[in-house]
Design a protein around this motif. Sequence first.
Motif, short mmCIF file in Angstrom:
data_model
loop_
_atom_site.label_atom_id
_atom_site.label_comp_id
_atom_site.label_asym_id
_atom_site.label_seq_id
_atom_site.Cartn_x
_atom_site.Cartn_y
_atom_site.Cartn_z
N LYS A 1 0.83 -1.22 0.00
CA LYS A 1 0.00 0.00 0.00
C LYS A 1 0.86 1.26 0.00
N GLN A 2 1.93 1.24 0.76
CA GLN A 2 2.82 2.40 0.80
C GLN A 2 3.45 2.66 -0.55
N ASP A 3 3.87 1.58 -1.23
CA ASP A 3 4.53 1.73 -2.53
C ASP A 3 3.61 2.35 -3.57
N GLN A 4 2.31 2.11 -3.44
CA GLN A 4 1.37 2.62 -4.43
C GLN A 4 1.17 4.13 -4.34
N LYS A 5 1.72 4.75 -3.30
CA LYS A 5 1.57 6.20 -3.15
C LYS A 5 2.51 6.98 -4.06
N ALA A 6 3.46 6.29 -4.70
CA ALA A 6 4.39 6.95 -5.62
C ALA A 6 4.51 6.11 -6.88
N THR A 7 4.58 6.78 -8.04
CA THR A 7 4.73 6.06 -9.30
C THR A 7 6.18 5.64 -9.50
N LEU A 8 6.37 4.70 -10.40
CA LEU A 8 7.74 4.30 -10.72
C LEU A 8 8.53 5.46 -11.29
N GLU A 9 7.89 6.25 -12.13
CA GLU A 9 8.56 7.42 -12.73
C GLU A 9 9.06 8.38 -11.65
N SER A 10 8.23 8.61 -10.63
CA SER A 10 8.62 9.55 -9.58
C SER A 10 9.76 9.03 -8.70
N ARG A 11 10.02 7.75 -8.77
CA ARG A 11 11.09 7.16 -7.96
C ARG A 11 12.46 7.23 -8.64
N LEU A 12 12.48 7.56 -9.93
CA LEU A 12 13.73 7.52 -10.68
C LEU A 12 14.84 8.39 -10.09
N PRO A 13 14.55 9.61 -9.61
CA PRO A 13 15.64 10.41 -9.03
C PRO A 13 16.37 9.70 -7.88
N LYS A 14 15.67 8.84 -7.14
CA LYS A 14 16.31 8.13 -6.02
C LYS A 14 17.39 7.16 -6.49
N LEU A 15 17.30 6.73 -7.76
CA LEU A 15 18.29 5.79 -8.28
C LEU A 15 19.67 6.42 -8.39
N ALA A 16 19.72 7.76 -8.36
CA ALA A 16 21.02 8.44 -8.38
C ALA A 16 21.81 8.15 -7.11
N ASN A 17 21.11 7.75 -6.06
CA ASN A 17 21.77 7.43 -4.78
C ASN A 17 22.06 5.94 -4.61
N VAL A 18 21.69 5.14 -5.62
CA VAL A 18 21.94 3.70 -5.58
C VAL A 18 23.17 3.41 -6.43
N VAL A 19 24.30 3.16 -5.78
CA VAL A 19 25.56 2.94 -6.50
C VAL A 19 25.58 1.53 -7.08
N TYR A 20 25.83 1.46 -8.37
CA TYR A 20 25.98 0.15 -9.01
C TYR A 20 27.43 -0.31 -8.85
N HIS A 21 28.34 0.53 -9.28
CA HIS A 21 29.77 0.32 -9.03
C HIS A 21 30.43 1.69 -9.05
N ASN A 22 31.37 1.89 -8.12
CA ASN A 22 31.93 3.24 -8.00
C ASN A 22 32.68 3.69 -9.25
N LYS A 23 33.14 2.77 -10.09
CA LYS A 23 33.82 3.16 -11.32
C LYS A 23 32.85 3.39 -12.48
N ILE A 24 31.67 2.79 -12.37
CA ILE A 24 30.68 2.90 -13.46
C ILE A 24 29.60 3.91 -13.14
N GLY A 25 29.29 4.05 -11.85
CA GLY A 25 28.29 5.04 -11.48
C GLY A 25 27.06 4.43 -10.83
N SER A 26 26.00 5.21 -10.81
CA SER A 26 24.77 4.84 -10.13
C SER A 26 23.82 4.09 -11.07
N GLN A 27 22.73 3.60 -10.47
CA GLN A 27 21.69 2.96 -11.27
C GLN A 27 21.03 3.98 -12.19
N ALA A 28 20.99 5.25 -11.79
CA ALA A 28 20.40 6.29 -12.65
C ALA A 28 21.22 6.44 -13.93
N GLU A 29 22.55 6.39 -13.80
CA GLU A 29 23.40 6.48 -14.98
C GLU A 29 23.26 5.23 -15.85
N ARG A 30 23.09 4.08 -15.21
CA ARG A 30 22.85 2.85 -15.96
C ARG A 30 21.58 2.96 -16.78
#
Length: 687
Positions: free
Chosen positions: A336-365
Amino acid sequence: MTTQTLLIELLTEELPPKALNNLGNHFAASVAEGLEKAQLIDGEAEFTAYASPRRLAVQIKNVKAVQADQKIVKKGPAVANAMKDGAPTKALEGFARGAGAKIEDLTIVHDGKQDVYAYEYVQTGKPLGELLEDIINQAVKKLPIPKVMRWGSSTFTFVRPVHGLIVLHGDDIVNVSVLGLQSGNQTLGHRFLSSGEITIENADSYAAQMREQGKVVASFAERKAAIQTALNEQAGRLKATVAADEALLDEVTALVEYPVVLEAGFEEHFLAVPQECLILTMQQNQKYFPLLDQNGKLMNRFLLVSNLQTEDPSHIIQGNERVLRARLSDAEFFYKQDQKATLESRLPKLANVVYHNKIGSQAERIERLQSIAAHIAKALGADAAAAERAARLAKADLVTEMVGEFPELQGTMGKYYARLDGETEEIAEAVEQHYQPRFAGDNLPNGKVATAVALADKLETLVGIWGIGLIPTGDKDPYALRRAALGILRMLMQYGLDVNELIQTTFDSFPKGLLNEKTSSETADFMQARLAVLLQNDYPQDIVAAVLAKQPRRLDDLTAKLQAVAAFKQLPEAAALAAANKRVQNLLKKADAELGEVNESLLQQDEEKALYAAAQGLQPKIAAAVADGNFQTALSELASVKPQVDAFFDGVMVMAEDSAVKQNRLNLLNRLAEQMNAVADIALLGE
């Protein structure tokens, strides 16, 4: 010599459930192997492994009380070097002294190379008690235990504290010491259903006594079968099927000693939560067995395996229902909590999810995945905009509450949330399926849009991780690049895309200078090597090598080529043509100038004229067959030129003194080789 059954049991505290069956099998096999090596078993070892939460045991048939006497031959120095001037050398004297013998007691034997002095004697067989302690201790040391522990003031180590040891040979206790414990014939049964110690009467009565007196089904296999049968019976009564894999059944089997299957339920409103979440909660957290109706939909009933047998199990059922209710309430809250925000609106948070420090974040991926997926979709003739949109949303569920709690649901939750956000079904399915195939044998993505995103995801991982130097070595592959490569290959074998072009496109999507310059060529070679591994599961190595020698860049016709080469190999002419092809290739390597067209006026001998005519007639047939994808026809046509090939090599000197004639004959062989290898390098067949 009479033999009897040998029983060994280690009574422990609760053993790790996921390792229990493996520990039990290893312990039993190691003890049996030790007895065989000590020649204490009459005939072949026949043993039964037992493993329950609190015990590892083994029962071995036909064990001797005493070894048979053995003839021992100790070999010493060579006869040629053992005597000097009629007197024994120091080497011979030393050997005799070490063997506890006199020179005159030695005999001469042949050791396979030369005659040597030897001391032969009969060694009296040792009793079981003298040998068994070391055999058990060695079996304990060999157990696959990743982490051991100590207990109390003991200096001994084991996977869990050990409190009892039974060693019985028939009715008799064999006096040994293992892990600081002296052997006996007493053990403990079920923690709650058994009362007091159980005295095992003899080695053969163990399983029956443990069941009747101790309320313990000691055999892992027997407990597992009983649980499986009870689960199926209960589910059948409810016209349902059990949602469980082998791993869950094994784990539950390792948690109980006297299994009782019970039916329980939960409130129907929880079914509004995606059933994957509920199933995962029941299986992973509670070790319950969810039930699916005839349409594959989750029911609000489930089965549990209790370790207690009572006349009224209602309190056990209610307690488990209460625990599950709390778990399902958490899942419902997250959903229920997850339904309060769309997937599109969550995309900026992916900038804080590091995939690999040499490659960058999930947002860059995500930026890279969008461009790669769109490119692949165009090549597949699919909706590029849909593929780009699916790639944009593919990782958004990583920052949802539900995936934070259950990482295994990434992709699955993305599908549900994409549907709730109003995305098309094609995009929602692609968001879920872009992780596929996750493992060997897993399903491929369904549809071209999902395939485009899945290929983009795996290619970006493979090229990016490889490009920063994290190359798989030995058994180390932390980013699962081998698995990614096999997934890519399986998809490309379904769709006709250029693998090298896709790798280069992926490489170009990264910032310039970020990845090693050789990444594209190295990953292409890596893919070729993984392709060979994949294909060799179904085809002989030489057939795979022959097809891959052509370095195919489109893989959708690989299966047809492999089947065609396999059929060609069965032809009576195949071996000779393969040998001829190898000879042709060796000759072509000696060419001094660039190979070109055949000059018919320079053909001198009848054999080369006949081969030229045959090659001329063969060329359009093979070209047409290959163009139509009829590779078996193309290869079978080669059989028709065998007589001309044989005659040519029998009667024509290729490396003629006249350089023009030599070059023309090499040109002719090159023309022939092009046709012979149009489908595969047949020279590799039989190697």
